[in-house]
Scaffold this motif. Sequence first.
Motif, mmCIF file in Angstrom:
data_model
loop_
_atom_site.group_PDB
_atom_site.id
_atom_site.type_symbol
_atom_site.label_atom_id
_atom_site.label_comp_id
_atom_site.label_asym_id
_atom_site.label_seq_id
_atom_site.Cartn_x
_atom_site.Cartn_y
_atom_site.Cartn_z
ATOM 1 N N ARG A 287 0.967 -1.198 -0.199
ATOM 2 C CA ARG A 287 -0.065 -0.066 0.139
ATOM 3 C C ARG A 287 1.024 1.092 0.086
ATOM 4 O O ARG A 287 2.076 1.400 -0.033
ATOM 5 N N TYR A 288 0.511 2.540 -0.181
ATOM 6 C CA TYR A 288 1.131 3.626 -0.286
ATOM 7 C C TYR A 288 0.454 4.574 0.690
ATOM 8 O O TYR A 288 -0.753 4.655 1.189
ATOM 9 N N LEU A 289 1.105 5.537 1.568
ATOM 10 C CA LEU A 289 0.640 6.599 2.167
ATOM 11 C C LEU A 289 1.566 7.982 1.420
ATOM 12 O O LEU A 289 2.433 8.006 0.732
ATOM 13 N N SER A 290 0.815 9.061 1.631
ATOM 14 C CA SER A 290 0.979 10.156 1.115
ATOM 15 C C SER A 290 1.457 11.300 2.048
ATOM 16 O O SER A 290 0.593 11.409 3.327
ATOM 17 N N PHE A 291 2.594 11.750 1.963
ATOM 18 C CA PHE A 291 2.963 12.783 3.150
ATOM 19 C C PHE A 291 2.870 14.027 2.164
ATOM 20 O O PHE A 291 3.147 14.363 0.969
ATOM 21 N N VAL A 292 2.297 15.275 2.921
ATOM 22 C CA VAL A 292 2.207 16.747 2.075
ATOM 23 C C VAL A 292 2.550 17.680 3.541
ATOM 24 O O VAL A 292 1.358 18.296 3.882
ATOM 25 N N MET A 293 3.852 17.857 3.764
ATOM 26 C CA MET A 293 4.095 18.910 4.787
ATOM 27 C C MET A 293 5.138 19.912 4.011
ATOM 28 O O MET A 293 6.288 19.579 3.733
ATOM 29 N N LEU A 294 4.369 20.994 3.599
ATOM 30 C CA LEU A 294 5.129 22.067 2.880
ATOM 31 C C LEU A 294 6.216 22.711 3.562
ATOM 32 O O LEU A 294 6.865 23.500 2.964
ATOM 33 N N GLN A 295 6.006 22.362 5.074
ATOM 34 C CA GLN A 295 7.268 23.034 5.785
ATOM 35 C C GLN A 295 7.960 21.866 6.543
ATOM 36 O O GLN A 295 7.917 21.813 7.595
ATOM 37 N N PRO A 296 8.842 21.389 5.652
ATOM 38 C CA PRO A 296 9.551 19.772 6.339
ATOM 39 C C PRO A 296 10.249 20.157 7.559
ATOM 40 O O PRO A 296 10.242 19.365 8.335
ATOM 41 N N ALA A 297 11.011 21.535 7.705
ATOM 42 C CA ALA A 297 11.655 21.368 8.970
ATOM 43 C C ALA A 297 10.666 21.490 10.213
ATOM 44 O O ALA A 297 11.045 21.196 11.120
ATOM 45 N N LYS A 298 9.590 22.221 10.158
ATOM 46 C CA LYS A 298 8.680 22.386 11.083
ATOM 47 C C LYS A 298 8.332 20.868 11.574
ATOM 48 O O LYS A 298 7.787 20.828 12.847
ATOM 49 N N TYR A 299 7.995 19.814 10.413
ATOM 50 C CA TYR A 299 7.643 18.483 11.069
ATOM 51 C C TYR A 299 8.558 17.665 11.051
ATOM 52 O O TYR A 299 8.371 16.358 11.560
ATOM 53 N N TRP A 300 9.798 17.857 10.785
ATOM 54 C CA TRP A 300 10.984 16.617 10.512
ATOM 55 C C TRP A 300 10.987 16.093 11.960
ATOM 56 O O TRP A 300 11.078 14.789 11.946
ATOM 57 N N ALA A 301 11.142 16.509 13.002
ATOM 58 C CA ALA A 301 11.620 16.052 14.378
ATOM 59 C C ALA A 301 10.457 14.873 14.740
ATOM 60 O O ALA A 301 10.471 13.917 14.983
ATOM 61 N N ASP A 302 9.016 15.511 14.259
ATOM 62 C CA ASP A 302 7.821 14.771 14.858
ATOM 63 C C ASP A 302 7.856 13.492 13.920
ATOM 64 O O ASP A 302 7.427 12.459 14.472
ATOM 65 N N VAL A 303 8.119 13.559 12.553
ATOM 66 C CA VAL A 303 8.094 12.367 11.785
ATOM 67 C C VAL A 303 9.207 11.421 12.224
ATOM 68 O O VAL A 303 8.851 10.131 12.438
ATOM 69 N N CYS A 304 10.392 11.930 12.520
ATOM 70 C CA CYS A 304 11.352 11.039 12.898
ATOM 71 C C CYS A 304 11.111 10.263 14.451
ATOM 72 O O CYS A 304 11.235 9.022 14.414
ATOM 73 N N ARG A 305 10.584 11.187 15.171
ATOM 74 C CA ARG A 305 10.050 10.307 16.483
ATOM 75 C C ARG A 305 8.945 9.161 16.289
ATOM 76 O O ARG A 305 8.805 8.240 16.887
ATOM 77 N N HIS A 306 8.103 9.455 15.085
ATOM 78 C CA HIS A 306 6.871 8.636 15.156
ATOM 79 C C HIS A 306 7.450 7.224 14.122
ATOM 80 O O HIS A 306 6.580 6.468 14.377
ATOM 81 N N ILE A 307 8.519 7.424 13.456
ATOM 82 C CA ILE A 307 9.114 6.257 12.954
ATOM 83 C C ILE A 307 10.142 5.599 13.583
ATOM 84 O O ILE A 307 11.068 4.879 12.987
ATOM 85 N N ASP A 308 10.324 6.005 14.974
ATOM 86 C CA ASP A 308 11.205 5.362 15.993
ATOM 87 C C ASP A 308 12.896 5.717 15.137
ATOM 88 O O ASP A 308 13.588 4.862 15.592
ATOM 89 N N ARG A 309 13.023 6.834 14.835
ATOM 90 C CA ARG A 309 14.520 7.228 14.337
ATOM 91 C C ARG A 309 14.703 8.571 14.856
ATOM 92 O O ARG A 309 14.952 9.786 14.163
#
Length: 401
Positions: free
Chosen positions: A253-275
């Motif tokens: 399957r696929y998922l779509s990210f659309v976070m147009l301010q990547p620096a704002k969300y990068w840390a949160d994404v990293c925590r959610h993917i255990d990295r």
Amino acid sequence: MKPLEGIRVLEVAMYGFVPSAGAVLADWGADVVKVEHAVTGDPQRGLRQVGTMRVEGDPNPNVEHANRGKRSIGLDMGTPEGREVLDALIRESDVFLTSFLPHARTKFRIDVDDVRAVNPQIVYARGSALGPRGIESDKGGYDMTAFWARAGIAATLTPAGVEGMISPPGPAFGDTISGTNLAGGVAAALLKRERSGEPSVVDVSLLSSGVWAMGHGIALSAHVGRHMEAPTPGAHGAPTNPLSGLYETSDGRYLSFVMLQPAKYWADVCRHIDRPDLVDDPRFADSRQLAANTDQAVAILRVVIGSRTLAEWSERFATLSGPWAPVQDSLQVADDPQVRANEYIVKAGELELVANPVQFDVTAAELGPGPEFAAQTEEILLELGLDWDRIIALKTAGAVT
């Protein structure tokens, strides 16, 4: 009370586009009387095969989608008796809605001046393929031609090197969008008439709707002098943003990210993917570094996201602060809890149909089933004041079904 209760719409139209406008107006409370040919009815009723899917028996979603909530009268507008009935309906209507081409409107005397001669205050709304002006205004068309191909959608979605073009995702795709546009125009014209007493002629075309849907891209192309290009299949999609694109999960399957301010969300994404180690990685320290090292970030995210199923990521990403979505097919959408919670799909007779996208007072639209061919002919004629002797005479003359 629904917004358009008390409004009568007379629909002289076929197939998907303009009847979709009538369906939306019916959803909003209007009494929509659908005029169908006394013998053949709306040709859409014969549509059973769509791609690999075939509908046997009734009800038929190919008909119901654009005709729910209406009443049908079988009428031969070409006979003197049929014309009398049509004029009576025009006199009792607030809106005349048609998909007929100019030459057909002239033949059946249902153009603006003809209809306004019977009811000067009627809102006249017409849907066309290519618009009311220009040398091609008298040409017909469908959503595949005028909306999908000509308006730039197909070419923009078709990647370089692909033979042919990407087809629309489903039947009546451009028709339904264009019909909603036309319904909105009719509603605005009714408000204008109420405030000023002046009726309008409302025009929406498949081409205008397609151009509007592509509006951002067309304006951008005109400004920079180059056409938009579809990304290569399988590509991430955003060359300078790892958090705007598609990622495959372990179950295909696929998922779509659309976070147009990547620096704002990068840390949160990293925590959610255990990295969490990626949060302070200098390659991804700020927007500039994320843009410069997008390829590396994408490679990492592809491996990590590819290690779990979509269901697992859906559970983990429930608290993710940035916008994301699962990629779903048409059957999966019907089971989406958020779609169901908002009642975007509702019961209409024996079928479940997609409601129009507008809700009033946080309330789902109430949909009635589509009418059987000419099912309300006698009911409508009686409302016009005709007695049974006259109705029988009209049937005998072949003016009504």
